[in-house]
Scaffold this motif. Sequence first.
Motif, PDB file in Angstrom:
ATOM      1  N   LEU A 129       0.811  -1.213   0.000  1.00 26.63           N
ATOM      2  CA  LEU A 129       0.000   0.000   0.000  1.00 26.63           C
ATOM      3  C   LEU A 129       0.847   1.267   0.000  1.00 26.63           C
ATOM      4  O   LEU A 129       0.325   2.350  -0.293  1.00 26.63           O
ATOM      5  N   ASP A 130       2.115   1.155   0.332  1.00 26.15           N
ATOM      6  CA  ASP A 130       2.983   2.328   0.361  1.00 26.15           C
ATOM      7  C   ASP A 130       3.733   2.449  -0.959  1.00 26.15           C
ATOM      8  O   ASP A 130       3.822   1.493  -1.741  1.00 26.15           O
ATOM      9  N   GLY A 131       4.267   3.628  -1.216  1.00 24.67           N
ATOM     10  CA  GLY A 131       5.040   3.847  -2.427  1.00 24.67           C
ATOM     11  C   GLY A 131       6.327   3.050  -2.427  1.00 24.67           C
ATOM     12  O   GLY A 131       6.820   2.629  -1.368  1.00 24.67           O
ATOM     13  N   SER A 132       6.887   2.814  -3.596  1.00 24.94           N
ATOM     14  CA  SER A 132       8.091   1.989  -3.712  1.00 24.94           C
ATOM     15  C   SER A 132       9.263   2.569  -2.922  1.00 24.94           C
ATOM     16  O   SER A 132      10.108   1.820  -2.433  1.00 24.94           O
ATOM     17  N   ARG A 133       9.281   3.866  -2.772  1.00 21.60           N
ATOM     18  CA  ARG A 133      10.371   4.512  -2.044  1.00 21.60           C
ATOM     19  C   ARG A 133      10.349   4.159  -0.560  1.00 21.60           C
ATOM     20  O   ARG A 133      11.408   4.086   0.087  1.00 21.60           O
ATOM     21  N   TYR A 134       9.156   3.930  -0.002  1.00 22.37           N
ATOM     22  CA  TYR A 134       9.018   3.712   1.440  1.00 22.37           C
ATOM     23  C   TYR A 134       8.644   2.275   1.790  1.00 22.37           C
ATOM     24  O   TYR A 134       8.516   1.927   2.964  1.00 22.37           O
ATOM     25  N   ARG A 135       8.462   1.448   0.772  1.00 20.42           N
ATOM     26  CA  ARG A 135       7.928   0.102   0.997  1.00 20.42           C
ATOM     27  C   ARG A 135       8.850  -0.751   1.873  1.00 20.42           C
ATOM     28  O   ARG A 135       8.388  -1.545   2.693  1.00 20.42           O
ATOM     29  N   VAL A 142      -5.716  -5.874   6.780  1.00 14.72           N
ATOM     30  CA  VAL A 142      -4.880  -4.751   6.345  1.00 14.72           C
ATOM     31  C   VAL A 142      -5.034  -3.571   7.301  1.00 14.72           C
ATOM     32  O   VAL A 142      -4.049  -2.884   7.624  1.00 14.72           O
ATOM     33  N   LEU A 143      -6.265  -3.319   7.777  1.00 13.19           N
ATOM     34  CA  LEU A 143      -6.436  -2.223   8.742  1.00 13.19           C
ATOM     35  C   LEU A 143      -5.672  -2.518  10.031  1.00 13.19           C
ATOM     36  O   LEU A 143      -5.024  -1.627  10.602  1.00 13.19           O
ATOM     37  N   ALA A 144      -5.727  -3.761  10.499  1.00 15.30           N
ATOM     38  CA  ALA A 144      -4.953  -4.129  11.689  1.00 15.30           C
ATOM     39  C   ALA A 144      -3.465  -3.941  11.440  1.00 15.30           C
ATOM     40  O   ALA A 144      -2.724  -3.459  12.314  1.00 15.30           O
ATOM     41  N   ALA A 145      -3.014  -4.303  10.255  1.00 12.69           N
ATOM     42  CA  ALA A 145      -1.597  -4.142   9.920  1.00 12.69           C
ATOM     43  C   ALA A 145      -1.194  -2.676   9.891  1.00 12.69           C
ATOM     44  O   ALA A 145      -0.070  -2.322  10.289  1.00 12.69           O
ATOM     45  N   ARG A 162      -5.135   4.210  -0.511  1.00 15.10           N
ATOM     46  CA  ARG A 162      -5.065   2.890  -1.143  1.00 15.10           C
ATOM     47  C   ARG A 162      -5.840   1.855  -0.334  1.00 15.10           C
ATOM     48  O   ARG A 162      -6.494   0.982  -0.910  1.00 15.10           O
ATOM     49  N   PHE A 163      -5.778   1.966   0.992  1.00 12.21           N
ATOM     50  CA  PHE A 163      -6.583   1.062   1.816  1.00 12.21           C
ATOM     51  C   PHE A 163      -8.069   1.303   1.580  1.00 12.21           C
ATOM     52  O   PHE A 163      -8.870   0.358   1.513  1.00 12.21           O
ATOM     53  N   LEU A 190     -13.260  -0.822  -0.336  1.00 13.17           N
ATOM     54  CA  LEU A 190     -14.500  -0.768  -1.116  1.00 13.17           C
ATOM     55  C   LEU A 190     -14.742  -2.086  -1.847  1.00 13.17           C
ATOM     56  O   LEU A 190     -15.854  -2.628  -1.846  1.00 13.17           O
ATOM     57  N   LEU A 191     -13.695  -2.596  -2.476  1.00 12.86           N
ATOM     58  CA  LEU A 191     -13.813  -3.879  -3.180  1.00 12.86           C
ATOM     59  C   LEU A 191     -14.106  -5.010  -2.197  1.00 12.86           C
ATOM     60  O   LEU A 191     -14.921  -5.896  -2.473  1.00 12.86           O
ATOM     61  N   CYS A 192     -13.446  -4.957  -1.042  1.00 19.95           N
ATOM     62  CA  CYS A 192     -13.645  -6.012  -0.038  1.00 19.95           C
ATOM     63  C   CYS A 192     -15.073  -6.014   0.489  1.00 19.95           C
ATOM     64  O   CYS A 192     -15.686  -7.080   0.642  1.00 19.95           O
TER      65      CYS A 192
END
Length: 314
Positions: free
Chosen positions: A63-69, A195-198, A215-216, A221-223
Amino acid sequence: MGGPAQVVTTRRAVAGALLVTAAACLAAWALAYPVGALSAALVRAVADGAAVVTLGLVIVPALDGSRYRAELRRRATVPAVAASAVWVVSELVRVVFGTAEAAGVGAGRVAVRTVWEFVVYTAPGRAGLITVAAAAGVCAVVSLAPRSDSAGVAAAGLAGIGIVSHPLTGHLSDSGVGGIAIAVHMLAAALWCGVLAALVLTVDHRGQWARVLPRFSALSLLCVAALLAGGVVAGLVIMDSPAQLYSNGWGRVLSAKIALTVALTVLAWRNRTLWLPAAQGHRATAEVSRSRAYTELALMATALALAASLAVTS
């Protein structure tokens, strides 16, 4: 996993989740009395909760950008190892409880040979074995594999297999449509809640919340759409009459779960309209974001515990 503040946050989150789960299982047992099995529900709830958190922790870096992943993946590693280890142990205990129920004896009197026969010759036993293997695989990947996107995908795939194996052998195992519907329902719920718990366990400043929350929100919404669709289809398959929603213990627990899902959906939508813009605009502190997440997670933990109780209620 972060500094002392993050460690305190993690401990509080875990303690709160356990208390909410225990209270929800007790409430479900009271609703289903005298057909409910409180000890089995507690074991299943802990196993399901650990599975959900494990899935969320191996997915959250994406969910984070590649720079911070890489930083988010590093923060998620220790909690993911712990959650997956708890998942393995609780699933093993769950297999013993399943064996005891099938054999008609107490869990403390189950022989190793009986457990072996249960996991080899019964569908629930084989599902339990698959789940244990999947949980152990996730634990191995997050513990030993290099921290990379490919390892994250492998761990997420294993976690997903472990999560859907049990629903496919439960109340709807005789229905292909119903079995698929409940598997979709469970996987969507696991993604949303996990994901919210994470995020609570790994995100510690407003800049991170501003990056990952949109992004979450899109993922959730899909979930929610998949969760509701799967739940409706499964309910239509398994119920013969709306009267079942209140005429027996199983129906009363299901009614409570439906009501809680509606409340959770309303709260999630409210958070999307209020919390999300504030977080994106850096107007919500990390403490405010974490507090909103805790409220939503408390309802999620209750819903998961009710679902676990539902699965062991006749």
